[in-house]
Design a protein around this motif. Structure first.
Motif, PDB file in Angstrom:
ATOM      1  N   TYR A 184     -38.716  16.801   9.438  1.00  0.00           N
ATOM      2  CA  TYR A 184     -38.696  16.868   7.968  1.00  0.00           C
ATOM      3  C   TYR A 184     -37.424  16.225   7.404  1.00  0.00           C
ATOM      4  CZ  TYR A 184     -38.852  18.776   3.229  1.00  0.00           C
ATOM      5  OH  TYR A 184     -38.869  18.906   1.853  1.00  0.00           O
ATOM      6  N   GLY A 185     -36.286  16.509   8.015  1.00  0.00           N
ATOM      7  CA  GLY A 185     -35.024  15.928   7.557  1.00  0.00           C
ATOM      8  C   GLY A 185     -35.013  14.417   7.655  1.00  0.00           C
ATOM      9  N   LEU A 186     -35.626  13.894   8.720  1.00  0.00           N
ATOM     10  CA  LEU A 186     -35.709  12.437   8.878  1.00  0.00           C
ATOM     11  C   LEU A 186     -36.651  11.828   7.842  1.00  0.00           C
ATOM     12  CD1 LEU A 186     -35.874  12.174  12.788  1.00  0.00           C
ATOM     13  CD2 LEU A 186     -33.926  11.632  11.314  1.00  0.00           C
ATOM     14  N   LEU A 187     -37.729  12.549   7.536  1.00  0.00           N
ATOM     15  CA  LEU A 187     -38.696  12.048   6.549  1.00  0.00           C
ATOM     16  C   LEU A 187     -38.091  11.974   5.146  1.00  0.00           C
ATOM     17  CD1 LEU A 187     -41.998  13.865   7.642  1.00  0.00           C
ATOM     18  CD2 LEU A 187     -41.502  11.418   7.814  1.00  0.00           C
ATOM     19  N   ILE A 188     -37.278  12.963   4.787  1.00  0.00           N
ATOM     20  CA  ILE A 188     -36.672  12.945   3.443  1.00  0.00           C
ATOM     21  C   ILE A 188     -35.303  12.269   3.465  1.00  0.00           C
ATOM     22  CG2 ILE A 188     -37.908  15.032   2.765  1.00  0.00           C
ATOM     23  CD1 ILE A 188     -35.277  16.580   3.070  1.00  0.00           C
ATOM     24  N   ARG A 189     -34.892  11.819   4.654  1.00  0.00           N
ATOM     25  CA  ARG A 189     -33.614  11.103   4.838  1.00  0.00           C
ATOM     26  C   ARG A 189     -32.428  11.944   4.355  1.00  0.00           C
ATOM     27  NH1 ARG A 189     -35.432   5.016   2.812  1.00  0.00           N
ATOM     28  NH2 ARG A 189     -37.147   4.771   4.317  1.00  0.00           N
ATOM     29  N   ASP A 190     -32.394  13.180   4.813  1.00  0.00           N
ATOM     30  CA  ASP A 190     -31.299  14.091   4.449  1.00  0.00           C
ATOM     31  C   ASP A 190     -30.620  14.555   5.737  1.00  0.00           C
ATOM     32  OD1 ASP A 190     -29.643  16.209   3.625  1.00  0.00           O
ATOM     33  OD2 ASP A 190     -30.974  16.702   1.953  1.00  0.00           O
ATOM     34  N   ILE A 191     -29.430  14.075   5.981  1.00  0.00           N
ATOM     35  CA  ILE A 191     -28.698  14.378   7.203  1.00  0.00           C
ATOM     36  C   ILE A 191     -28.348  15.858   7.300  1.00  0.00           C
ATOM     37  CG2 ILE A 191     -26.465  13.839   6.146  1.00  0.00           C
ATOM     38  CD1 ILE A 191     -27.511  13.403   9.848  1.00  0.00           C
ATOM     39  N   PHE A 192     -28.179  16.519   6.139  1.00  0.00           N
ATOM     40  CA  PHE A 192     -27.803  17.927   6.157  1.00  0.00           C
ATOM     41  C   PHE A 192     -28.976  18.836   6.543  1.00  0.00           C
ATOM     42  CE2 PHE A 192     -24.785  16.145   2.923  1.00  0.00           C
ATOM     43  CZ  PHE A 192     -23.680  16.179   3.756  1.00  0.00           C
ATOM     44  N   VAL A 193     -30.185  18.336   6.388  1.00  0.00           N
ATOM     45  CA  VAL A 193     -31.372  19.072   6.824  1.00  0.00           C
ATOM     46  C   VAL A 193     -31.689  18.761   8.285  1.00  0.00           C
ATOM     47  CG1 VAL A 193     -33.848  19.454   6.456  1.00  0.00           C
ATOM     48  CG2 VAL A 193     -32.322  19.160   4.490  1.00  0.00           C
ATOM     49  N   ALA A 194     -31.580  17.480   8.643  1.00  0.00           N
ATOM     50  CA  ALA A 194     -31.914  17.066  10.016  1.00  0.00           C
ATOM     51  C   ALA A 194     -30.779  17.339  11.002  1.00  0.00           C
ATOM     52  CB  ALA A 194     -32.255  15.572  10.039  1.00  0.00           C
ATOM     53  N   GLY A 195     -29.543  17.280  10.538  1.00  0.00           N
ATOM     54  CA  GLY A 195     -28.378  17.380  11.410  1.00  0.00           C
ATOM     55  C   GLY A 195     -28.338  18.586  12.337  1.00  0.00           C
ATOM     56  N   PRO A 196     -28.526  19.812  11.808  1.00  0.00           N
ATOM     57  CA  PRO A 196     -28.466  20.988  12.685  1.00  0.00           C
ATOM     58  C   PRO A 196     -29.466  20.932  13.837  1.00  0.00           C
ATOM     59  CG  PRO A 196     -28.417  21.647  10.387  1.00  0.00           C
ATOM     60  CD  PRO A 196     -28.706  20.183  10.393  1.00  0.00           C
ATOM     61  N   SER A 197     -30.622  20.332  13.587  1.00  0.00           N
ATOM     62  CA  SER A 197     -31.661  20.281  14.616  1.00  0.00           C
ATOM     63  C   SER A 197     -31.308  19.334  15.757  1.00  0.00           C
ATOM     64  CB  SER A 197     -32.999  19.859  13.991  1.00  0.00           C
ATOM     65  OG  SER A 197     -33.420  20.822  13.053  1.00  0.00           O
ATOM     66  N   LEU A 198     -30.386  18.416  15.515  1.00  0.00           N
ATOM     67  CA  LEU A 198     -29.934  17.525  16.591  1.00  0.00           C
ATOM     68  C   LEU A 198     -29.217  18.327  17.673  1.00  0.00           C
ATOM     69  CD1 LEU A 198     -28.588  14.513  14.489  1.00  0.00           C
ATOM     70  CD2 LEU A 198     -30.709  14.607  15.803  1.00  0.00           C
ATOM     71  N   VAL A 199     -28.645  19.451  17.269  1.00  0.00           N
ATOM     72  CA  VAL A 199     -28.012  20.372  18.221  1.00  0.00           C
ATOM     73  C   VAL A 199     -29.010  21.434  18.667  1.00  0.00           C
ATOM     74  CG1 VAL A 199     -26.203  22.107  18.539  1.00  0.00           C
ATOM     75  CG2 VAL A 199     -25.725  20.026  17.246  1.00  0.00           C
ATOM     76  N   GLY A 200     -29.783  21.938  17.696  1.00  0.00           N
ATOM     77  CA  GLY A 200     -30.701  23.032  17.979  1.00  0.00           C
ATOM     78  C   GLY A 200     -31.834  22.688  18.925  1.00  0.00           C
ATOM     79  N   THR A 201     -32.361  21.469  18.821  1.00  0.00           N
ATOM     80  CA  THR A 201     -33.501  21.090  19.667  1.00  0.00           C
ATOM     81  C   THR A 201     -33.149  21.073  21.160  1.00  0.00           C
ATOM     82  OG1 THR A 201     -34.498  19.815  17.866  1.00  0.00           O
ATOM     83  CG2 THR A 201     -35.262  19.330  20.098  1.00  0.00           C
ATOM     84  N   PRO A 202     -32.074  20.400  21.586  1.00  0.00           N
ATOM     85  CA  PRO A 202     -31.703  20.443  23.010  1.00  0.00           C
ATOM     86  C   PRO A 202     -31.405  21.862  23.503  1.00  0.00           C
ATOM     87  CG  PRO A 202     -30.516  18.688  21.896  1.00  0.00           C
ATOM     88  CD  PRO A 202     -31.174  19.512  20.832  1.00  0.00           C
ATOM     89  N   LEU A 203     -30.767  22.677  22.636  1.00  0.00           N
ATOM     90  CA  LEU A 203     -30.470  24.055  23.034  1.00  0.00           C
ATOM     91  C   LEU A 203     -31.754  24.888  23.149  1.00  0.00           C
ATOM     92  CD1 LEU A 203     -27.265  24.854  20.953  1.00  0.00           C
ATOM     93  CD2 LEU A 203     -27.436  24.488  23.406  1.00  0.00           C
ATOM     94  N   GLY A 204     -32.718  24.599  22.279  1.00  0.00           N
ATOM     95  CA  GLY A 204     -34.007  25.285  22.364  1.00  0.00           C
ATOM     96  C   GLY A 204     -34.720  24.955  23.661  1.00  0.00           C
TER      97      GLY A 204
END
Length: 249
Positions: A184-204
């Motif tokens: 979703y963050g990539l679709l709306i081009r908002d780094i503050f929405v997508a950014g946390p998931s760049l860390v959260g996804t690998p940890l998940g």
């Protein structure tokens, strides 16, 4: 088509995040039943509360342009209610020392949010870019901390070779939520929405791998514990039987 895709991802992301925030209910039912916080930590829930506060504020028209980030408000609004409930339950059943620790952590957290929220509301007036930059940057840091907090639990899982304190529903919901919000963050081009998931996804992913690895060990440990308890009961029964025979004789 792009708008429909964003809406679908937002709805799925909301559902996964609500499930993520609701997953600890199982843990806190146990806390209430046993009237003890045992070895559970309250820190992830306090960080989760702060994360929800910041991203609810980020999604409101005070910071964002009109209701462009409305999905953030809905899901994080629910998150505030749930995370605050967990913190209050933890506080009620914590030891005296634990209560002090919770209070000493929650108070600075709420003060930090209040200061940032007031500053963003009154210092920048109608400059949405600066407001989003301030609130988004702080929120990004808090989100990274929130998704990084399970590292403590993962360390415990590795040391104890048990997944008792890392429930599968929580790990699964965390993985799904981070993946969906990343998209979703990539679709709306908002780094503050997508950014946390760049860390959260690998940890998940790492949590799920650890769960698969140590789940069997936990089952074997529980089975062994059950066998030992059964054996102890049988020994006690044998002792009682011998005593009864001696009394009869």
């Amino acid at each position: 088509m792009a708008e429909i895709l964003r809406l679908v991802i937002a709805v799925l992301g909301n559902a996964a995040s609500v499930a993520l925030y609701a997953a600890p209910m199982v843990t806190f039912k146990r806390v209430i039943r046993k009237k003890s916080t045992e070895e559970f930590s309250c820190i992830p829930y306090i960080i989760g509360l702060l994360n929800c506060l910041f991203f609810t504020w980020y999604g409101l028209p005070v910071v964002s342009y009109k209701w462009e980030n409305f999905p953030l408000v809905t899901v994080n609004g629910v998150g505030i209610v749930l995370e605050l409930s967990y913190v209050l339950i933890y506080f009620c059943y914590a030891s005296s020392k634990g209560k002090v620790k919770v209070a000493m952590t929650v108070i600075p957290v709420l003060l930090l949010f209040s200061v940032i929220a007031l500053f963003s509301a009154f210092a920048f007036h109608d400059d949405h870019h600066r407001k989003k930059l301030l609130v988004g940057s702080v929120g990004l840091g808090v989100s990274v901390a929130m998704y990084g907090s399970p590292l403590v639990v993962m360390k415990k899982v590795i040391q104890s070779k048990s997944v008792e304190f890392m429930p599968l529903p929580l790990s699964m919901c965390s993985f799904l939520a981070t993946v969906l919000w990343l998209i979703y963050g990539l679709l709306i081009r908002d780094i503050f929405v997508a950014g946390p998931s760049l860390v959260g996804t690998p940890l998940g992913i790492l949590q799920l791998v650890l769960y698969c690895k140590y789940r069997k060990a936990s089952v074997v440990k529980e089975a062994t514990k059950g066998d030992m308890e059964k054996a102890n009961l049988e020994k006690e029964d044998m002792k009682i039987g011998k005593v009864e025979i001696n009394v009869i004789n």
